[in-house]
Design an enzyme around this catalytic site. Structure first.
Site, mmCIF file in Angstrom:
data_model
loop_
_atom_site.group_PDB
_atom_site.id
_atom_site.type_symbol
_atom_site.label_atom_id
_atom_site.label_comp_id
_atom_site.label_asym_id
_atom_site.label_seq_id
_atom_site.Cartn_x
_atom_site.Cartn_y
_atom_site.Cartn_z
ATOM 1 N N ASN A 54 79.196 -22.024 9.896
ATOM 2 C CA ASN A 54 77.859 -22.574 9.723
ATOM 3 C C ASN A 54 77.567 -22.789 8.227
ATOM 4 O O ASN A 54 77.403 -21.832 7.465
ATOM 5 C CB ASN A 54 76.869 -21.591 10.369
ATOM 6 C CG ASN A 54 75.447 -22.082 10.334
ATOM 7 O OD1 ASN A 54 75.020 -22.685 9.362
ATOM 8 N ND2 ASN A 54 74.698 -21.789 11.387
ATOM 9 N N LYS A 82 74.404 -21.177 6.746
ATOM 10 C CA LYS A 82 74.540 -19.749 6.444
ATOM 11 C C LYS A 82 75.280 -19.554 5.126
ATOM 12 O O LYS A 82 74.894 -18.734 4.303
ATOM 13 C CB LYS A 82 75.355 -19.051 7.547
ATOM 14 C CG LYS A 82 74.615 -18.783 8.822
ATOM 15 C CD LYS A 82 75.537 -17.940 9.708
ATOM 16 C CE LYS A 82 74.958 -17.662 11.059
ATOM 17 N NZ LYS A 82 75.901 -16.880 11.891
ATOM 18 N N ASP A 136 76.047 -12.109 12.238
ATOM 19 C CA ASP A 136 75.641 -12.606 13.550
ATOM 20 C C ASP A 136 74.129 -12.497 13.583
ATOM 21 O O ASP A 136 73.553 -11.476 13.181
ATOM 22 C CB ASP A 136 76.271 -11.823 14.701
ATOM 23 C CG ASP A 136 76.188 -12.644 15.986
ATOM 24 O OD1 ASP A 136 76.773 -13.743 16.029
ATOM 25 O OD2 ASP A 136 75.509 -12.213 16.941
ATOM 26 N N TYR A 158 66.253 -22.478 14.903
ATOM 27 C CA TYR A 158 64.864 -22.377 15.358
ATOM 28 C C TYR A 158 63.863 -22.459 14.202
ATOM 29 O O TYR A 158 62.666 -22.231 14.404
ATOM 30 C CB TYR A 158 64.673 -21.071 16.145
ATOM 31 C CG TYR A 158 65.585 -20.995 17.358
ATOM 32 C CD1 TYR A 158 65.192 -21.528 18.582
ATOM 33 C CD2 TYR A 158 66.864 -20.437 17.271
ATOM 34 C CE1 TYR A 158 66.032 -21.496 19.684
ATOM 35 C CE2 TYR A 158 67.716 -20.401 18.364
ATOM 36 C CZ TYR A 158 67.297 -20.935 19.566
ATOM 37 O OH TYR A 158 68.138 -20.910 20.654
ATOM 38 N N HIS A 212 65.747 -12.820 7.382
ATOM 39 C CA HIS A 212 66.519 -11.723 7.959
ATOM 40 C C HIS A 212 67.876 -11.582 7.269
ATOM 41 O O HIS A 212 68.342 -10.490 7.006
ATOM 42 C CB HIS A 212 66.689 -11.978 9.465
ATOM 43 C CG HIS A 212 67.120 -13.389 9.806
ATOM 44 N ND1 HIS A 212 66.532 -14.502 9.259
ATOM 45 C CD2 HIS A 212 68.102 -13.869 10.620
ATOM 46 C CE1 HIS A 212 67.118 -15.588 9.719
ATOM 47 N NE2 HIS A 212 68.069 -15.233 10.544
ATOM 48 N N ARG A 213 68.495 -12.740 6.939
ATOM 49 C CA ARG A 213 69.799 -12.699 6.275
ATOM 50 C C ARG A 213 69.659 -12.076 4.888
ATOM 51 O O ARG A 213 70.474 -11.275 4.463
ATOM 52 C CB ARG A 213 70.367 -14.115 6.175
ATOM 53 C CG ARG A 213 71.833 -14.140 6.475
ATOM 54 C CD ARG A 213 72.438 -15.489 6.744
ATOM 55 N NE ARG A 213 71.551 -16.548 7.074
ATOM 56 C CZ ARG A 213 71.153 -16.816 8.331
ATOM 57 N NH1 ARG A 213 71.593 -16.126 9.342
ATOM 58 N NH2 ARG A 213 70.299 -17.797 8.558
#
Ligand code: ITT
Length: 196
Positions: A14, A17, A72, A153, A179-180
């Site tokens: 990805n 990411k 993940d 999302y 969150h990452r």
């Protein structure tokens, strides 16, 4: 070896990411799995974000001597008992971001509680050491997509304390709140304390 000379290989396909990870782990050379393995597609058969991150990290470590990092992540919606959760990337039959978002909005029709959180589990393997850290960002799902940045999302998620969706924000702002980011800050602290 000074930190800035260190290479970390990331177990992801990805690009979004990768970009986010590069912006956070400044000073490290971040390389994608595809530079070491053709068609890197581990079977994400775990029952949790951390199990899947571990599967991805271990699968890549077989091919790479450098430290490896795997993420993940996904979205959990409280009134849907945590859906889409670990199935976030393959929620709809098509599995595209657009179809996944559409399915989510349909599933939420008639639900009063639209609160949700993004979850990220990061696993770093350095030599024999396995470090696992989680990060969360809480917010809510809106009724129709807004914004063109980000992925997944992002167009329907507004983090608590803001009025813009992740997809309407400057990527640097999303990257501060995400969150990452939260999981990676914990990984970074471990990396900096390590003498490898
Ligand atoms: P890799 O497995 O190759 O890393 P992936 O996109 O399949 O890439 P995941 O299995 O971790 O990654 O699934 C994550 C899904 O969760 C992703 O496809 C999005 O739908 C959602 N997601 C995760 N982080 C997100 C974020 O920051 N913004 C929006 N959606 C996100």
């Amino acid at each position: 070896m000074p930190l800035e000379n260190r290479v970390i290989v990331v177990a992801t396909n990805n690009e979004h990411k990768l970009r986010e990870i590069r912006e956070i782990l400044i000073g490290f050379e971040i390389l994608p799995a595809k530079e070491f393995v053709k068609d890197f597609k581990p079977n994400e058969a775990g029952n949790s974000f951390c199990e899947n991150a571990l599967i991805k990290a271990r699968a890549l470590k077989k091919y790479v001597d450098y430290p490896v990092l795997a993420d993940d992540s996904g979205l959990e919606v409280f009134s849907l008992n945590g859906e889409p959760g670990i199935y976030s990337s393959r929620y709809s039959a098509e599995g595209t971001d657009r179809a996944n978002v559409e399915k989510l909005l349909n599933r939420l029709k008639g639900k009063k509680d639209r609160s949700a959180r993004f979850v990220c589990c990061m696993v770093l393997i350095v030599g024999e050491r396995v470090i696992q850290k989680e990060g969360y960002v809480h917010g809510r799902i809106i009724y129709a997509p807004r914004g063109n940045n980000g992925f997944g999302y992002d167009p329907v998620f507004i983090p608590d304390g803001f009025e813009l969706t992740f997809a309407e924000m400057e990527p640097s702002l999303k990257n501060k709140l995400s969150h990452r980011r939260k999981a990676l800050e914990k990984i970074k602290a471990e990396l900096e304390a390590m003498d490898v």
